[in-house]
Scaffold this active site. Structure first.
Site, PDB file in Angstrom:
ATOM      1  N   LYS A  87     -42.285  41.033  -2.139  1.00 17.23           N
ATOM      2  CA  LYS A  87     -42.505  40.477  -3.349  1.00 17.23           C
ATOM      3  C   LYS A  87     -42.932  39.003  -3.143  1.00 17.23           C
ATOM      4  CE  LYS A  87     -40.487  43.417  -6.938  1.00 17.23           C
ATOM      5  NZ  LYS A  87     -39.373  43.770  -7.930  1.00 17.23           N
TER       6      LYS A  87
ATOM      7  N   LYS B 235     -46.963  52.669  -1.953  1.00 16.20           N
ATOM      8  CA  LYS B 235     -46.195  53.127  -3.026  1.00 16.20           C
ATOM      9  C   LYS B 235     -47.095  52.951  -4.363  1.00 16.20           C
ATOM     10  CE  LYS B 235     -42.685  50.292  -4.568  1.00 16.20           C
ATOM     11  NZ  LYS B 235     -41.429  49.879  -4.910  1.00 16.20           N
TER      12      LYS B 235
ATOM     13  N   LYS C  53     -46.269  49.166 -10.329  1.00 14.55           N
ATOM     14  CA  LYS C  53     -46.689  48.683 -11.517  1.00 14.55           C
ATOM     15  C   LYS C  53     -47.522  47.414 -11.297  1.00 14.55           C
ATOM     16  CE  LYS C  53     -42.274  49.582 -13.947  1.00 14.55           C
ATOM     17  NZ  LYS C  53     -40.909  49.156 -14.128  1.00 14.55           N
TER      18      LYS C  53
HETATM   19  P1  AMP Z   1     -39.119  49.567 -11.156  1.00 14.09           P
HETATM   20  O1  AMP Z   1     -40.297  49.995 -11.749  1.00 14.09           O
HETATM   21  O2  AMP Z   1     -39.115  48.902  -9.637  1.00 14.09           O
HETATM   22  O3  AMP Z   1     -38.281  49.009 -12.165  1.00 14.09           O
HETATM   23  O4  AMP Z   1     -38.723  50.870 -10.740  1.00 14.09           O
HETATM   24  C1  AMP Z   1     -37.853  51.779 -11.562  1.00 14.09           C
HETATM   25  C2  AMP Z   1     -37.175  52.984 -11.006  1.00 14.09           C
HETATM   26  O5  AMP Z   1     -38.529  53.778 -10.500  1.00 14.09           O
HETATM   27  C3  AMP Z   1     -36.399  53.058  -9.614  1.00 14.09           C
HETATM   28  O6  AMP Z   1     -35.577  53.920  -9.567  1.00 14.09           O
HETATM   29  C4  AMP Z   1     -37.490  52.985  -8.438  1.00 14.09           C
HETATM   30  O7  AMP Z   1     -36.860  53.574  -7.353  1.00 14.09           O
HETATM   31  C5  AMP Z   1     -38.409  54.123  -9.264  1.00 14.09           C
HETATM   32  N1  AMP Z   1     -39.882  53.873  -8.528  1.00 14.09           N
HETATM   33  C6  AMP Z   1     -40.491  52.940  -8.831  1.00 14.09           C
HETATM   34  N2  AMP Z   1     -41.958  53.323  -8.089  1.00 14.09           N
HETATM   35  C7  AMP Z   1     -41.715  54.437  -7.574  1.00 14.09           C
HETATM   36  C8  AMP Z   1     -42.554  55.371  -6.897  1.00 14.09           C
HETATM   37  N3  AMP Z   1     -43.850  54.958  -6.380  1.00 14.09           N
HETATM   38  N4  AMP Z   1     -41.950  56.422  -6.473  1.00 14.09           N
HETATM   39  C9  AMP Z   1     -40.898  57.226  -6.977  1.00 14.09           C
HETATM   40  N5  AMP Z   1     -39.886  56.148  -7.576  1.00 14.09           N
HETATM   41  C10 AMP Z   1     -40.303  55.042  -7.798  1.00 14.09           C
END
Ligand code: AMP
Ligand code: TRP
Length: 332
Positions: free
Chosen positions: A111, A194, A197
């Site tokens: 990041k 991956k 967002k």
């Molecule tokens: P975040 O968007 O970083 O707040 O992630 C929220 C949840 O979504 C966390 O448990 C992450 O591990 C999961 N997550 C985010 N991106 C992915 C992805 N590409 N594949 C699977 N899980 C994800």
């Protein structure tokens, strides 16, 4: 008593990876555990967020949790900043965690990018706040996608060092819960990255707010390779896009990756993509419709978050009191 804690950042573009890798699994855990689900707005501001968008995105994540089927009366859904104890415990943990531990965090490196000197101090301390989130409730099980594994190991290290330093057994051992075919959903444009967002290309992800046409278009335009669909997982090597699309199909249809290969192996991608688009649209539609309805009804969503925060404070405050006592903070 086993207690689940997990969180999602309200940073916009909630996507299929968040749903399949996290939120959908939470829905399935609520019969077996006491659950606390948090919209982590304090984590979000470790990188710049427009204030009005932060508010809207906080409601969007809460709406997604409710629409996915989490029972906000039986369990707790709230946004982090409404419970000041998270920040208080994070400070104590800042004094437990070691610089060397944080220097190893790969997410910070990703990041912060090249310009590390200009990253916020909050971004660096991000995993410490995450440890505080969980341990403030003595959370024992944390369902997340695979990218959060390293952060959970740090939470264990912090809990263990605190327990050792203060000769206490106050904090439990935190167990990650990582499961399913979609622990790591990849970008539709690059099977080695991956789904995220913050990817500048909207075609790289299926947003939970995309309509049927957008979902179908993104799947149609997804990157593939010139070969037909693999007939078994043995042929996934060097074919990350094929593996990803098959993984998504398996997760959405609740079947195994092997079964999907057996069914579609040898077919051209164009045929498979049509099936995948239909499946994605039909399985996401009910939740998406409910999400849209909730996002119009902001007063309801706000009331759920306020009620959840009050109940979260009631759990957190006695535990924080116990922690402060152990540290030796004088209180009346
Ligand atoms: P975040 O968007 O970083 O707040 O992630 C929220 C949840 O979504 C966390 O448990 C992450 O591990 C999961 N997550 C985010 N991106 C992915 C992805 N590409 N594949 C699977 N899980 C994800
Ligand atoms: N860091 C997590 C993510 O980006 C979000 C998060 C914050 C979290 N606090 C947490 C997840 C506590 C699980 C438990 O996905």
């Amino acid at each position: 008593m086993d207690r689940i804690f997990s969180g999602v950042q309200p940073t916009g573009n909630l996507h299929l990876g968040n749903y399949l890798g996290a939120i959908r699994n939470w829905v399935r855990l609520q019969n077996d555990y006491e659950c606390i689900f948090c919209v982590v707005d304090m984590h979000a501001i470790t990188q710049w967020q427009d204030p009005a968008e932060l508010t809207a995105n906080t409601r969007e994540v809460a709406a997604a949790m409710i629409a996915a089927g989490i029972d906000a009366k039986k369990h707790i859904i709230f946004n982090q900043s409404q419970v000041p104890a998270h920040a208080e415990l994070a400070w104590i943990f800042n004094c437990v965690a070691r610089m060397g531990w944080l220097n190893r965090m790969t997410q910070f490196k990703e990041k912060a990018g090249k310009n590390r000197e200009n990253a916020s101090v909050g971004l660096y301390a991000y995993p410490v706040l995450m440890a505080a989130d969980i341990l403030l409730y003595k959370g024992t099980h944390v369902p997340v996608g695979e990218d959060q594994k390293q952060h959970l190991e740090l939470a264990r290290d912090i809990a263990q060092k605190f327990n050792n330093d203060f000769k206490t057994d106050l904090f439990p051992v935190v167990e990650p819960l990582i499961f399913g075919a979609a622990t790591r959903v990849m970008s539709l444009k690059d099977g080695t990255k991956k789904m995220s967002k913050s990817d500048p290309s909207d075609l790289s992800r299926i947003n939970m707010t995309d309509d049927a046409d957008q979902i179908a278009k993104k799947i149609r335009k997804a990157k593939t390779d010139p070969e037909p669909l693999p007939e078994s997982t043995k042929e996934f090597n060097g074919r990350p896009e094929a593996a990803n699309l098959i993984g998504i199909y398996a997760a959405l249809s609740d079947s195994s990756v092997e079964d999907v290969c057996a069914r579609f192996g040898g077919e051209p991608f164009s045929t498979f993509k049509q099936h995948l688009a239909d499946l994605a649209v039909s399985s996401l539609a009910p939740m998406q419709e409910e999400m849209r309805r909730l996002m119009q009804d902001t007063s309801h969503v706000d009331a759920v978050l306020a009620d959840g925060a009050a109940r979260a404070r009631a759990v957190a405050e006695p535990i924080l009191g116990e922690i402060k006592d152990v540290v030796g903070f004088l209180s009346p």
